[in-house]
Design a protein around this motif. Structure first.
Motif, PDB file in Angstrom:
ATOM      1  N   GLN B  21       0.729  -1.315  -0.056  1.00  0.00           N
ATOM      2  CA  GLN B  21      -0.165   0.185   0.174  1.00  0.00           C
ATOM      3  C   GLN B  21       0.704   1.482  -0.022  1.00  0.00           C
ATOM      4  O   GLN B  21       0.378   2.340   0.571  1.00  0.00           O
ATOM      5  CB  GLN B  21      -0.883  -0.040   1.031  1.00  0.00           C
ATOM      6  N   THR B  46       2.887   7.798   0.784  1.00  0.00           N
ATOM      7  CA  THR B  46       1.962   7.508   1.744  1.00  0.00           C
ATOM      8  C   THR B  46       2.056   6.006   2.051  1.00  0.00           C
ATOM      9  O   THR B  46       2.322   5.227   1.066  1.00  0.00           O
ATOM     10  CB  THR B  46       0.729   7.867   1.188  1.00  0.00           C
ATOM     11  N   ILE B  48       0.886   2.651   5.139  1.00  0.00           N
ATOM     12  CA  ILE B  48       0.355   2.077   6.194  1.00  0.00           C
ATOM     13  C   ILE B  48       1.204   1.808   7.296  1.00  0.00           C
ATOM     14  O   ILE B  48       0.750   1.131   8.250  1.00  0.00           O
ATOM     15  CB  ILE B  48      -0.686   1.017   6.193  1.00  0.00           C
ATOM     16  N   GLN B  80      -7.180   1.559  11.396  1.00  0.00           N
ATOM     17  CA  GLN B  80      -5.807   1.688  10.364  1.00  0.00           C
ATOM     18  C   GLN B  80      -5.085   2.905  10.689  1.00  0.00           C
ATOM     19  O   GLN B  80      -5.580   3.918  10.464  1.00  0.00           O
ATOM     20  CB  GLN B  80      -6.768   1.536   8.984  1.00  0.00           C
ATOM     21  N   SER B  82      -2.372   5.190   9.007  1.00  0.00           N
ATOM     22  CA  SER B  82      -1.923   5.612   7.585  1.00  0.00           C
ATOM     23  C   SER B  82      -0.956   6.894   7.753  1.00  0.00           C
ATOM     24  O   SER B  82      -1.148   7.627   8.680  1.00  0.00           O
ATOM     25  CB  SER B  82      -2.893   5.824   6.763  1.00  0.00           C
ATOM     26  N   SER B  84       1.789   9.737   5.761  1.00  0.00           N
ATOM     27  CA  SER B  84       1.972  10.478   4.608  1.00  0.00           C
ATOM     28  C   SER B  84       3.396  11.419   4.732  1.00  0.00           C
ATOM     29  O   SER B  84       3.367  12.033   5.802  1.00  0.00           O
ATOM     30  CB  SER B  84       1.085  11.132   3.722  1.00  0.00           C
TER      31      SER B  84
END
Lengths: 247, 625
Positions: B21, B46, B48, B80, B82, B84
């Motif tokens: 991802q 970006t 995870i 979740q 994430s 960036s």
């Protein structure tokens, strides 16, 4: 040997009614005040209750809680200390006393003393030790009396009498040691930051200051001034009597 | 089953294929740029995972590339995580024409992501029209105003023997003394009064003991020295001294090729030489170096140094904020600390977080956004910390403090954020928190966590044990303690008495005579008939007299007893002796001639015993040992 047990029972018989006396009744009003945050009202209530039952550790403990919550750390420590003197094995009393003492820069177990040793020494209250001492003393006297009285029982009574003697000596020494600490005049600083002077008066220099809640030993009194020693630091000085809550 | 799945997910979470991802994108703020301008290239990665890799920038021959900061953000959505990161680069075009920024790649976990190539058109400077490229200076260019600097330290060009050389390099600092970690600006100027062939090659000076930060873009301006016009290309670098003492900045070097007209004698007799050499230029390679610079770096003062000072020098502000003011137990809250100002932001340590026992605190994620304006390194450092409330209630986040040294004030400054409060509602039973890895099953594996320390609650119900109550009752027994002592004393006395008795049997018999006689008389009262009672009473009398006289009981007759009494107890009265005879005869009569004695009933026995007791009482008073 049956004579000995009979003697113990006969000796205990007069105090059995006192044993059966129940503890103080739960006070829902104090609980309500405390839970609502009305600590001053709870303090008044517990103080009033203690006038009728001054050796009630639960009341001293509850009073300490209410005082602490109302911001009176010194008086709270004083109350917790009284509760601790009466019932030193109580985990809640130990925790709250230690918690409050740490606010004043102290700990329940003095620095340098292993906690296990400290709490073993304070396993029994002064009253309990006195009672155990008297029980051992009674046992010794009864067994010794029987030893003198019944010549035929002497071989069987000898070891029991000696054991009772050892118990009596041990509990007696322990009791005296604890009593020597409890019987000393002690107090807790209740002023926010107490000035301790080199003599009994304002004209003497301030030697040091001590925070609220610090435990003291009181040596003598001169008018409105008390000669005190700070237990932790081992220093002496004079402080106005109003700045101390005697334990 | 659900908890097992959750645990499995937790176990696999850190090792999840990040590359699966991972994405990267690049964006330039303009696609057409004049030669004297710059392009800002933002590369966004970006993924995870909280720690993302850096992009691999390809070689950009048409640009000088300067890093301008890194900005990271992290978010939690539906459990979740994430993250960036935006990497910002400043690109200074070198040549006019079409320049292509090739694909920028990023690799993680065996996967690679890449951007699309970006085409940039580099055009000539817009103003003034017809301006020459930076490194091919034109002597007639309009001078550009230079930024103001104070107390400069300048290194003159080395080997500049000529009064006005064609090309030379100078280097200067904006200050000659600085504190450790205080910014100073190093300017390297390349002066050209002639046309250059090709791009010069710049070799920056050795900067040992400094942390260097490029200050793009290149600046170009004209300057007149010794009556000669120069086109100046200036490169600025921000320096932060890392240690105290005397530090040296090495020489800056420029390798270049200058045009040089062929030196031909116009009066040469050789016609062809004169003809072919007209307007012919030759290239000459020059290596130009500046003089090294020396400066004094002083230590920060010890006086007034805050306890939490960690070396930040400059001028900063500090702010704290949470992304939400209401949450639930187990749901994440982002606490953002923003340090803004001028100075070495990269080197500022993260402020110490206050004790937050009511929160679970995750490792902070830091991002730095640098802006290099006005010869100052400035910008912001953002520290994001994920907090997860453990308990409900209005939870406070105490102030966070940051101390720095302000060289303009020559003093330390301590910043404190405002305290924050987050209202935390109780979590729903069995609800999965927004961050999966603090599920109850996982939390229990961490053991008991002390959140707050407070007094134990009131004692609502008395808990006095029977043991305690017994002991307290015994301690308060008072006079009861006398009983064992009394018993012991009695036993002691008894023992002593027994000892005395065993030491003198005659005396013991004398003293015990009355007691023994009384016992016999009591027995006589209980006897079955009068004759037996009389026998017992006779024994009592005989035994008493024998004990008092020290004679054996057996064989003691009345006459013998009377004789011995008169002889051994002269104080005994005649009446007593006569009473003995009377009682003795009565007893004998009752024993041996009961019919004649008329002592057949209890009253008669009582009368006789009274008479005997009276006799014994009298004798007890008269007889002395």
């Amino acid at each position: 040997m049956n004579f000995a047990w009979l003697a113990v029972f006969l000796a205990l018989a007069p105090v059995l009614p006192a044993v059966a006396t129940p503890g103080p009744v739960t006070d829902p009003e104090g609980l309500r005040f405390y839970s609502q945050g009305n600590y001053q009202a709870a303090v008044q209530l517990y103080r009033q209750a203690l006038r009728g039952d001054p050796r009630n550790a639960d009341l001293h403990y509850n009073l300490g809680n209410a005082l602490f919550k109302s911001g009176q750390t010194g008086r709270a420590i004083s109350s917790f200390q009284r509760a601790f003197d009466i019932r030193p094995r109580d985990a809640d009393i130990r925790q709250n006393l230690d918690f409050a003492l740490r606010r004043a820069g102290e700990e329940l177990a003095p620095t340098g003393v292993p906690p296990l040793l400290f709490f073993t020494f304070h396993l029994l209250s002064e009253r309990e030790l006195a009672a155990l001492h008297w029980l051992a003393c009674w046992l010794l006297l009864v067994l010794a009396g029987l030893y003198l009285w019944k010549e035929s029982l002497r071989p069987r009574l000898l070891s029991g009498t000696l054991a009772a003697g050892v118990l009596w000596s041990a509990f007696g020494a322990w009791w005296l040691a604890v009593r020597s600490g409890v019987s000393q005049q002690r107090g807790v600083i209740v002023a926010t930051s107490a000035e301790i002077r080199s003599g009994p008066g304002e004209n003497f220099n301030v030697s040091f200051t001590a925070p609220e809640g610090r435990r003291l030993q009181i040596f003598s009194q001169e008018g409105d001034w008390l000669e005190i020693g700070v237990l932790k630091e081992g220093i002496k000085g004079w402080i106005p009597a109003a700045a101390i809550d005697p334990i | 089953m659900r908890s097992w799945c959750l645990l499995l997910a937790l176990a696999l979470w850190p090792a999840a294929p990040a590359g699966a991802q991972l994405s990267i994108s690049a964006q330039a703020n303009k696609t057409q740029v004049p030669l004297d301008d710059q392009v800002v290239l933002a590369v966004t990665i970006t993924g995870i995972q909280s720690s993302l890799p850096d992009p691999q920038l390809p070689t950009l021959q048409n640009f000088s590339v300067y890093s301008s900061g890194r900005n990271q953000s992290i978010s939690f959505v539906n459990g979740q995580i994430s993250s960036s990161v935006i990497h910002t680069f400043v690109l200074i075009p070198r040549v006019v024409g079409t320049a292509i920024i090739p694909s920028i790649t990023v690799s993680a976990g065996g996967a690679t992501a890449r951007t699309e190539p970006i085409v940039i058109q580099v055009v000539h400077q817009a103003e003034p029209a017809g301006q020459a490229p930076a490194v091919q200076a034109h002597p007639t260019q309009t001078p550009t105003p230079r930024p103001a600097v104070t107390s400069r330290q300048t290194a003159r060009p080395s080997g500049s023997a000529a009064a006005a050389p064609d090309v030379f390099v100078t280097m200067e600092l904006d200050k000659s003394k600085a504190f450790v970690n205080e910014q100073m600006t190093l300017s390297v100027q390349f002066h050209t009064a002639v046309s250059l062939l090709g791009n010069p090659q710049y070799v920056p000076p050795q900067l040992e003991g400094f942390l260097a930060e490029d200050m793009p873009p290149l600046r170009h301006y004209n300057e007149t020295r010794n009556g000669r016009n120069y086109f100046v290309t200036e490169i600025k670098t921000a320096l932060f001294p890392l240690r105290t003492g005397r530090l040296t900045i090495g020489t800056a070097t420029v390798h270049c090729q200058v045009q040089q007209q062929t030196n031909v004698d116009p009066f040469s007799p050789d016609f062809f030489e004169r003809f072919f050499s007209q307007g012919l230029m030759t290239a000459q390679t020059r290596t130009l170096s500046s003089q090294p610079l020396r400066l004094e770096v002083t230590a920060l003062p010890d006086a007034g140094k805050p306890i939490d000072f960690s070396g930040a020098v400059g001028h900063f502000s500090l702010a704290a904020a949470t992304d939400k003011s209401r949450t639930k137990v187990g749901d994440a809250v982002n606490l953002t600390l923003t340090i803004q100002g001028t100075g070495n932001l990269k080197a500022i340590a993260e402020p110490a977080m206050p004790s937050l026992p009511s929160w679970r605190v995750f490792d902070p994620v830091t991002s730095v956004n640098l802006q290099k304006k006005g010869d100052l390194v400035q910008g912001s450092k953002i520290i994001r910390t994920v907090l997860v409330p453990r308990v409900s209630g209005d939870l406070a986040i105490p102030p966070v403090s940051l101390s720095y040294f302000d060289p303009t004030r020559n003093d330390y400054v301590r910043l404190r954020t405002q305290p924050l409060t987050v209202s935390v509602a109780p979590g729903e039973p069995n609800a999965v928190p927004t961050i999966g890895y603090i599920a109850p099953s996982a939390a229990s594996a961490q053991g008991i966590i002390r959140v707050n320390e407070d007094l134990a609650f009131l004692k609502v119900r008395p808990r006095r044990t029977m043991f305690t109550r017994c002991l307290e009752a015994i301690a308060a027994a008072g006079l009861i303690h006398i009983l064992p002592f009394a018993f012991f004393l009695w036993a002691l006395a008894l023992n002593a008495y027994r000892g005395r008795l065993s030491a003198n049997p005659q005396g013991a018999r004398f003293r015990g005579a009355l007691k023994a006689a009384a016992a016999r008389i009591r027995q006589a009262h209980d006897a079955g008939d009068a004759q037996e009672a009389a026998a017992l009473m006779a024994e009592a009398l005989t035994g008493y007299l024998a004990g008092k006289l020290g004679e054996p009981t057996a064989g003691l007759t009345m006459r013998r007893a009377q004789e011995l009494l008169q002889k051994r107890q002269p104080q005994a009265s005649q009446e007593s002796i006569e009473l003995i005879r009377s009682v003795w005869e009565d007893l004998d009569l009752s024993r041996f001639a009961p019919a004649a004695a008329a002592t057949q009933n209890a009253e008669a026995v009582e009368t006789l015993s009274q008479k005997l007791l009276l006799l014994l009482e009298v004798l007890e008073k008269e007889l002395k040992r």
